[in-house]
Scaffold this motif. Structure first.
Motif, PDB file in Angstrom:
ATOM      1  N   THR A  61     -17.693 -10.430  -7.321  1.00 27.86           N
ATOM      2  CA  THR A  61     -17.925 -10.059  -8.716  1.00 27.86           C
ATOM      3  C   THR A  61     -16.708  -9.337  -9.285  1.00 27.86           C
ATOM      4  O   THR A  61     -16.254  -9.626 -10.390  1.00 27.86           O
ATOM      5  N   ARG A  62     -16.191  -8.387  -8.512  1.00 25.75           N
ATOM      6  CA  ARG A  62     -15.021  -7.638  -8.976  1.00 25.75           C
ATOM      7  C   ARG A  62     -13.836  -8.564  -9.246  1.00 25.75           C
ATOM      8  O   ARG A  62     -13.196  -8.496 -10.303  1.00 25.75           O
ATOM      9  N   ALA A  63     -13.528  -9.446  -8.286  1.00 26.57           N
ATOM     10  CA  ALA A  63     -12.370 -10.340  -8.431  1.00 26.57           C
ATOM     11  C   ALA A  63     -12.542 -11.216  -9.671  1.00 26.57           C
ATOM     12  O   ALA A  63     -11.600 -11.411 -10.450  1.00 26.57           O
ATOM     13  N   TYR A  64     -13.757 -11.720  -9.852  1.00 25.17           N
ATOM     14  CA  TYR A  64     -14.046 -12.599 -10.984  1.00 25.17           C
ATOM     15  C   TYR A  64     -13.915 -11.849 -12.309  1.00 25.17           C
ATOM     16  O   TYR A  64     -13.236 -12.296 -13.239  1.00 25.17           O
ATOM     17  N   LEU A  65     -14.562 -10.689 -12.391  1.00 25.75           N
ATOM     18  CA  LEU A  65     -14.603  -9.959 -13.660  1.00 25.75           C
ATOM     19  C   LEU A  65     -13.225  -9.429 -14.052  1.00 25.75           C
ATOM     20  O   LEU A  65     -12.856  -9.459 -15.222  1.00 25.75           O
ATOM     21  N   ARG A  66     -12.469  -8.938 -13.073  1.00 28.42           N
ATOM     22  CA  ARG A  66     -11.153  -8.387 -13.411  1.00 28.42           C
ATOM     23  C   ARG A  66     -10.182  -9.471 -13.864  1.00 28.42           C
ATOM     24  O   ARG A  66      -9.256  -9.193 -14.634  1.00 28.42           O
ATOM     25  N   ALA A  67     -10.387 -10.702 -13.363  1.00 31.04           N
ATOM     26  CA  ALA A  67      -9.467 -11.784 -13.733  1.00 31.04           C
ATOM     27  C   ALA A  67      -9.848 -12.434 -15.063  1.00 31.04           C
ATOM     28  O   ALA A  67      -9.031 -13.077 -15.703  1.00 31.04           O
ATOM     29  N   HIS A  68     -11.103 -12.246 -15.478  1.00 25.86           N
ATOM     30  CA  HIS A  68     -11.621 -12.939 -16.667  1.00 25.86           C
ATOM     31  C   HIS A  68     -11.118 -12.241 -17.940  1.00 25.86           C
ATOM     32  O   HIS A  68     -10.912 -11.041 -17.947  1.00 25.86           O
TER      33      HIS A  68
ATOM     34  N   GLU B  20     -11.399 -26.130 -15.420  1.00 32.09           N
ATOM     35  CA  GLU B  20     -11.016 -25.729 -16.772  1.00 32.09           C
ATOM     36  C   GLU B  20     -12.014 -24.722 -17.332  1.00 32.09           C
ATOM     37  O   GLU B  20     -13.118 -24.585 -16.810  1.00 32.09           O
ATOM     38  N   GLU B  21     -11.620 -24.076 -18.399  1.00 32.89           N
ATOM     39  CA  GLU B  21     -12.476 -23.122 -19.094  1.00 32.89           C
ATOM     40  C   GLU B  21     -13.848 -23.734 -19.382  1.00 32.89           C
ATOM     41  O   GLU B  21     -13.942 -24.880 -19.845  1.00 32.89           O
ATOM     42  N   GLY B  22     -14.885 -22.981 -19.081  1.00 26.17           N
ATOM     43  CA  GLY B  22     -16.231 -23.434 -19.405  1.00 26.17           C
ATOM     44  C   GLY B  22     -16.895 -24.265 -18.315  1.00 26.17           C
ATOM     45  O   GLY B  22     -18.085 -24.570 -18.426  1.00 26.17           O
ATOM     46  N   ASP B  23     -16.152 -24.644 -17.265  1.00 27.79           N
ATOM     47  CA  ASP B  23     -16.780 -25.398 -16.174  1.00 27.79           C
ATOM     48  C   ASP B  23     -17.839 -24.536 -15.478  1.00 27.79           C
ATOM     49  O   ASP B  23     -17.597 -23.363 -15.174  1.00 27.79           O
ATOM     50  N   ASP B  24     -18.993 -25.136 -15.209  1.00 28.27           N
ATOM     51  CA  ASP B  24     -20.023 -24.466 -14.405  1.00 28.27           C
ATOM     52  C   ASP B  24     -19.770 -24.791 -12.937  1.00 28.27           C
ATOM     53  O   ASP B  24     -19.874 -25.948 -12.524  1.00 28.27           O
ATOM     54  N   ARG B  47      -9.416 -18.757 -15.017  1.00 22.26           N
ATOM     55  CA  ARG B  47      -9.553 -20.018 -15.739  1.00 22.26           C
ATOM     56  C   ARG B  47     -10.706 -19.984 -16.751  1.00 22.26           C
ATOM     57  O   ARG B  47     -10.881 -20.922 -17.522  1.00 22.26           O
ATOM     58  N   GLY B  48     -11.558 -18.943 -16.682  1.00 15.14           N
ATOM     59  CA  GLY B  48     -12.698 -18.881 -17.602  1.00 15.14           C
ATOM     60  C   GLY B  48     -13.825 -19.825 -17.221  1.00 15.14           C
ATOM     61  O   GLY B  48     -14.594 -20.271 -18.072  1.00 15.14           O
ATOM     62  N   ALA B  49     -13.928 -20.138 -15.928  1.00 19.84           N
ATOM     63  CA  ALA B  49     -15.059 -20.954 -15.447  1.00 19.84           C
ATOM     64  C   ALA B  49     -16.244 -20.032 -15.161  1.00 19.84           C
ATOM     65  O   ALA B  49     -16.095 -18.813 -15.097  1.00 19.84           O
ATOM     66  N   ASN B  50     -17.448 -20.638 -15.009  1.00 17.12           N
ATOM     67  CA  ASN B  50     -18.668 -19.864 -14.760  1.00 17.12           C
ATOM     68  C   ASN B  50     -19.077 -20.004 -13.300  1.00 17.12           C
ATOM     69  O   ASN B  50     -19.338 -21.108 -12.832  1.00 17.12           O
TER      70      ASN B  50
END
Lengths: 360, 360
Positions: A61-68, B20-24, B47-50
């Motif tokens: 979660t941390r890695a994802y949120l900090r990079a987003h 890419e951005e928005g990919d689930d 990348r802004g993926a989910n």
């Protein structure tokens, strides 16, 4: 495998979540909760439920949120579809570091949480239950040795829940019939209205509208709070130590707050939104196997001889049908020791004095 | 974190899955693959993926399957819904024991697999990529020291894929234009038809119809196989060691088989269904960073100077539109060393001799 792990799994699957053949189950597993997850998988197989395991890691979660960049998609389809089709959501907490997300900025957390409202609601619509596998990181948070902490957790979890539910039913009845609660203790003299509210006999089972294992509390959703309260059980809120918070209420709202330690974090919480200045919960801790605080709110708030109050969101189960209660994005519990120099009154009648209930 | 872990994540996210951005995205994490999962989560955030992480543990699967009565629900709704709404499925293998499911009865495995056909198909409809985090258990399986194995894995994964893809394109062109392949080596003289078939330039990216990282092979779906083949690269099939398998083909079907070791497991595979006696794949290993077998088929089949054949299912990408190819529930690869005394011919022309390609 430690036999207690298997017993924990059995309580979770059978008593708490009431799992039956054909149930679609999501099992959320913390990085150090593997052993309990294996035991739960065995029980799910025996019951003929359908298992999908997800992985809940603070470090991920941390890695994802900090990079987003912080502009999160609202309720991603894949996760929403999963939750909407799920009957039972079992969360087994247990990481390797309870501060794993400490350096994620607060606003990023909030944005992420806000973007996932529908996913959260879908989860609350399942027969969800949260529990913890005793890990070394949780033992450390509790300032306990590992084996000591394991014993503590299993004492709290492996209870005769049926019998505790019967005892707690007496408190639920008093709260359901009562109109006004008064709590008096050192630094505390608080009155709350509970007319028309329904108490939850939180006996660690979805059959009791109870979603924590362990549980062992009776709670309701008060309003019209007046007076002052001091929370003397130490805790960590949003990563900060908080000690001896004192709140003053007028007309249902907090009008003043102070704390020996962590005053600013309490202030931040109270300013989150309008509902954050009102109470969402009054809970009476009745699990006496929990006889010390361990800085984990799921356990602390059930501690015997304590009463806790939460600012923020109220639980629907406590409210009249169709009423949405205290609308807020926060729900923060704080706890006060009632084992000495203390009494709890309902409509002027003492129901608990120095920790002892009327029926004891 | 070892910088190679971050590089592995970057290759997986950008080159392999083209996120890419928005990919689930579903990220399936093995119990010892946590570190790579953290690095992938960071890239997905950038990348802004989910991201939704699932947990893939042999021990959980074993406990569940052994406890189950074997009558599995078909394609449980929650998991199917998840996969149907998912754009990208990334699997990071890496457990603590490659034999974790060794004592699950074969028929239970089959029942479970058969009950999940639609879930599997939904996963294959995503941009799926499988990779491994180098774990101690995988090092042990490879009979290598841990650090030695890490170097082996990163050499295989962190390649200039664009340039390897260019080289492999030459082999794809030869296979696409050819009609008949002949493989000659010690104990091997086999001819296969490939007219109307399309080869896959498996360059470790969904953009190339390639779903393994590492990859580095060119494969197609042969038919009408005649002759004999000996697979001299050792491997483990269904938990058993298999050595020097020899298959004899007539009219596209295996008519005789023998093996120095593991003959019965090969027999079981060939008798799984009708398609299991025909070839589903001819693959030419071209990743020379993989210079030894490690008893992990994802790596072994890409080894430089080897050719592999699979009995069972063919990949749709190799077949004419609308043709379903060699229908089978199995797909089992076996490998032969072509570095010495060996040649591969297409329509009578030698394209590889003693490991060396025509263009080298």
């Amino acid at each position: 495998m430690d036999e207690r792990v298997r017993e924990h799994a059995e309580v979770l699957v059978d008593w708490s979540a009431r799992i039956e053949e054909g149930d679609d189950v999501v099992l959320s597993v913390g990085p150090d909760a593997h052993e309990l997850a294996v035991a739960v998988a065995e029980k799910l197989g025996e019951r003929g439920a359908n298992l999908l395991a997800t992985y809940s890691s603070g470090e991920i979660t941390r890695a994802y949120l900090r990079a987003h960049d912080g502009e999160f998609d609202e309720n991603p389809d894949h996760e929403r579809a999963l939750l909407e089709e799920t009957d039972v959501y079992l969360s087994i907490g247990g990481g390797r570091n309870t501060s794993a997300t400490a350096d994620v900025p607060g606003d990023v957390r909030s944005e992420y949480r806000d973007a996932r409202t529908e996913i959260r609601e879908a989860r609350y619509d399942t027969r969800w239950v949260s529990t913890y596998h005793p890990t070394r990181a949780l033992a450390q948070q509790a300032e306990m040795a590992y084996e000591e902490y394991q014993e503590f957790v299993y004492d709290a979890v492996l209870r005769d829940w049926e019998s505790l539910a019967d005892e707690m039913a007496q408190m639920k009845e008093l709260l359901d019939e009562g109109s006004e609660v008064r709590l008096v203790s050192e630094g505390t003299d608080l009155t709350m209205q509970i007319d028309d509210r329904t108490a939850v006999n939180s006996a660690a089972s979805v059959a009791y509208d109870s979603h924590n294992l362990p549980s062992g509390e009776v709670f309701t959703a008060p309003y019209g709070t007046e007076g002052e309260v001091t929370f003397d059980v130490p805790m960590t809120l949003r990563g900060e130590s908080v000690r001896n918070v004192r709140l003053e209420f007028e007309d249902g709202e907090v009008v003043d707050h102070e704390a020996e330690q962590g005053e600013s974090v309490v202030g931040d919480i109270l300013e989150a939104d309008e509902g954050a200045r009102r109470l969402g919960e009054l809970g009476i801790g009745m699990n006496r196997a929990i006889d010390r605080h361990t800085d984990n709110i799921m356990f602390d708030e059930k501690m015997g001889d304590t009463v806790h109050l939460a600012v923020g969101r109220a639980y629907d189960a406590c409210l009249p049908d169709g009423e949405s209660g205290n609308d807020s994005a926060v729900h923060v519990d704080m706890i006060t020791d009632v084992s000495e120099d203390s009494r709890l009154e309902i409509d002027g009648e003492v129901v608990q004095e120095n920790g002892q209930f009327r029926w004891e």
